[in-house]
Design a protein around this motif. Structure first.
Motif, short mmCIF file in Angstrom:
data_model
loop_
_atom_site.label_atom_id
_atom_site.label_comp_id
_atom_site.label_asym_id
_atom_site.label_seq_id
_atom_site.Cartn_x
_atom_site.Cartn_y
_atom_site.Cartn_z
N ARG A 478 10.75 -1.43 6.01
CA ARG A 478 10.26 -1.33 4.64
C ARG A 478 9.01 -2.19 4.44
N THR A 479 9.05 -3.41 5.02
CA THR A 479 7.90 -4.31 4.90
C THR A 479 6.68 -3.72 5.61
N PHE A 481 6.08 -0.53 6.25
CA PHE A 481 5.59 0.62 5.48
C PHE A 481 4.74 0.16 4.29
N GLN A 482 5.22 -0.88 3.60
CA GLN A 482 4.49 -1.37 2.43
C GLN A 482 3.09 -1.87 2.80
N ASN A 483 2.96 -2.41 4.02
CA ASN A 483 1.70 -3.03 4.42
C ASN A 483 0.82 -2.13 5.28
N SER A 484 1.36 -0.95 5.68
CA SER A 484 0.64 -0.13 6.66
C SER A 484 -0.68 0.41 6.12
N ASP A 485 -0.78 0.62 4.80
CA ASP A 485 -2.01 1.16 4.21
C ASP A 485 -2.95 0.05 3.71
N LYS A 486 -2.54 -1.20 3.89
CA LYS A 486 -3.34 -2.31 3.37
C LYS A 486 -4.18 -2.91 4.49
N ASP A 493 3.53 -12.77 3.11
CA ASP A 493 4.15 -11.54 3.59
C ASP A 493 4.11 -11.45 5.12
N THR A 497 7.39 -11.05 7.62
CA THR A 497 7.50 -10.01 8.65
C THR A 497 7.80 -10.64 10.02
#
Length: 642
Positions: A478-479, A481-486, A493, A497
């Motif tokens: 989940r972490t 995924f949340q950061n994959s586009d950033k 954070d 991770t």
């Protein structure tokens, strides 16, 4: 009192011969079911004949239990056999109420055979099933039987606790009031609380006089209370009332013995001898060993006090003879009890094994489906990201080439200056897209490493570890995924991770290595931005290539601090060092774990510096001990503080 208590329980079991046989009685009408029927032999013959043509259904299970209850007093061993057959069929059909009734039958039969601990064990199983069904009537019945068994296993306080849990307004209590009140009184008698015992026993006797149920025990028990209170005339009165309605021979002989004891206290030896001899004469043709022993011992005492040695010797011989018979009978009962208990244990072990195997199959199936679902989702998402990044990259490259061609067509200084500015802008965009493509490559690499760990645990059949690993892995995914586009995330954070990753690897390798995070508490990590997943690859490299080749494991320490306006993130390990790691790779030619993460991370740092005009840098130090041997690696990532 102990011997009398056990015998009173035997009477209660005798009066429950036809429990559940007659349809006109509900499960709550225990007292009505206690009246013995002269047709019980014909009833059991009919039931056994019907069994031959019965299907394997709930009706057959109830027939088996009905036969068990008919055999309960006369043949408790047969009752246990039929109860166990009823239990097996009920469990096979998932007929929970049948299982509850089977446990009741087994508990009663075991109690008759004085196997009280095992009787309590099966009754508590019945209580657990009744509570699962929320069946208030069956719960009340089970509480009643647990109380009765505790009473006759010489634990009146426990018996009292369970009998008092029966609600006075419940169906069971109202339909069996005389029965319950009498046993409450007998509990208090066992605790030597004679006033409370007399209070409940008087109520039970009044109900017997009013309703004429033909139950003699309230009068006999009240006689014992009166005797112990020193009111001998009242004791004689109630003993005689009990004798006048006693239907079972055992009750009659117990009443004779109690009556004789009171006569002895009144010094009326002739009357005492009369009733004791009636007990012996009547009980010799029946297997009432305890009653004969009690009467014989009292006669020995009486004749000894009268110096009638021959008579005393005669009854002393009778006592020894009957005691031997009783001992042999008890020995046979213990052997039979052990055999039945072993059968019940085997049945329980088979059920537990079946439930365990079913649970394991369900866990493995759900885990496998979940793993494949996660893998499919991750692959689809990353494929989409790669396609989008490649399309954008191609479009931007085309735009850059077109712009360059246009700029080359002019010779003017102004146009040349504008061309250079435009070219620089588009080069920056190209770098940004390349960085996004590198992040898209980073995610599947990291995810496949974790999935291999989960796969290994599942193959080892370590279900609990695999479930815990999967739970932690889902948090990490989940972490990610949340950061994959950033392009950037906070250092806070990034550290979270890394903690999750280190925890997963530690779980996988059974804590072969330890790890720690030492973060300067004065730093506001949430305000410090760094490229996403920039630290994790170095922790992975320290674990896989530094610590894991060591026989005794090692330690990974992650430190975050500030030095001269620079944020430093240090990854220190006490592994084998880079030189030894390279030699291992050359010797083993192991290609199963290619550490691409460090290479990609260095490329991303370079692009980040170009895009943001920053000075992020990596320093790698090979540590050596006092013998000039490599003893680990230190990686220092520095980010300028803005």
């Amino acid at each position: 009192m102990v011997a009398v208590t056990k015998k009173m329980f035997s009477l209660l079991m005798l009066m429950l011969l036809e429990n559940f046989i007659h349809a006109q009685y509900s499960d709550a009408e225990v007292f009505k079911q206690m009246n013995p029927s002269t047709k019980k032999n014909a009833a059991v013959d009919n039931l056994k004949r019907d069994l031959l043509s019965s299907k394997e259904d709930t009706s057959k299970a109830l027939q088996l239990l009905n036969i068990s209850n008919i055999y309960m007093w006369s043949f408790p061993d047969s009752a246990l056999v039929y109860a166990l057959k009823g239990l097996r069929l009920s469990e096979k059909l998932h007929f929970t109420r049948g299982s509850i009734k089977a446990y009741h039958s087994m508990g009663e039969a075991l109690a008759i055979k004085e196997a009280y601990p095992k009787a309590l064990e099966v009754e508590f199983k019945a209580l657990h099933l009744s509570q699962d069904l929320n069946d208030q009537l069956q719960i009340s019945l089970t509480l009643f039987w647990i109380g009765i068994i505790y009473l006759h296993s010489e634990n009146p306080q426990q018996a009292l606790d369970y009998l008092h849990r029966l609600a006075p307004d419940s169906e069971l209590y109202l339909k069996n009031k005389e029965l319950i009140l009498a046993h409450l009184g007998f509990c208090y008698f066992g605790l030597n609380k004679l006033d409370s015992a007399l209070f409940y026993m008087e109520k039970s006797c009044d109900l017997e006089i009013r309703e004429n149920n033909g139950w003699c025990l309230p009068f006999i028990w009240r006689g014992q209370i009166e005797d112990k209170s020193g009111r001998y005339d009242n004791a004689l009165k109630y003993y005689r009332m009990g004798i006048s309605i006693a239907a079972a021979k055992r009750d009659l002989f117990q009443a004779y013995n109690s009556l004789a004891l009171t006569f002895i206290k009144l010094n009326l030896r002739d009357s005492s001898v009369f009733y004791l001899k009636k007990t012996i004469d009547g009980a010799q043709n029946e297997p009432f060993f305890s009653e004969i022993i009690t009467a014989s011992k009292l006669l020995v005492d009486i004749y000894t006090s009268l110096h009638m040695i021959d008579s005393a010797f005669k009854y002393q011989e009778l006592t020894l003879k009957v005691s031997d018979s009783l001992f042999n009978q008890e020995k046979i009962n213990r052997t039979q009890n052990l055999s039945f208990i072993d059968q019940l244990r085997q049945q329980q072990e088979a059920n537990n094994e079946q439930q365990f195997q079913s649970k394991i199959r369900i866990i493995i199936l759900v885990t496998t489906l979940l793993v494949f679902l996660i893998i499919g989702t991750i692959l689809w998402r990353n494929n989409m990201q790669k396609q989008e990044a490649n399309i954008l990259l191609q479009q931007q490259k085309l735009k850059v080439e077109t712009t360059l061609q246009q700029l080359e067509s002019t010779q003017a200084q102004l146009i040349q200056t504008e061309k250079e500015k435009l070219f620089a802008q588009h080069i920056k965009e190209v770098h940004e897209l390349e960085a996004k493509a590198l992040r898209a490559q980073m995610n599947p690499h990291f995810i496949f490493n974790c999935m291999n760990s989960i796969k290994a645990l599942i193959q080892k059949n370590e279900q609990e570890k695999s479930i815990l690993y999967l739970t932690t892995f889902s948090k990490l995914i989940r972490t990610v995924f949340q950061n994959s586009d950033k392009r950037e995330i906070s250092l806070y954070d990034e550290m979270e991770t890394c903690r999750l990753y280190a925890q997963l690897e530690s779980m996988r390798f059974n804590n072969k290595f330890s790890y720690a995070f030492n973060i300067d508490k004065t730093l506001d990590l949430k305000s410090i931005m760094v490229p996403a997943l920039i630290v994790q690859p170095y922790i992975e490299n320290a674990i896989w290539h530094g610590i894991m080749p060591k026989e005794n494991g090692g330690m990974v320490m992650v430190t975050v601090d500030r030095t001269d306006g620079t944020i430093r993130c240090t990854i220190d390990d006490d592994g084998i060092g880079r030189e030894m790691s390279k030699q291992n790779k050359f010797l083993t030619k192991d290609s199963t774990h290619e550490s691409k993460g460090v290479y990609l991370t260095q490329a991303r740092l370079h692009l980040d510096n170009l895009l943001n005009e920053r000075n992020a840098r990596v320093t790698i130090i090979d540590k050596k001990d006092e013998h000039d041997q490599f003893c680990g690696t230190t990686v220092i990532l520095c980010f300028d503080e803005y």
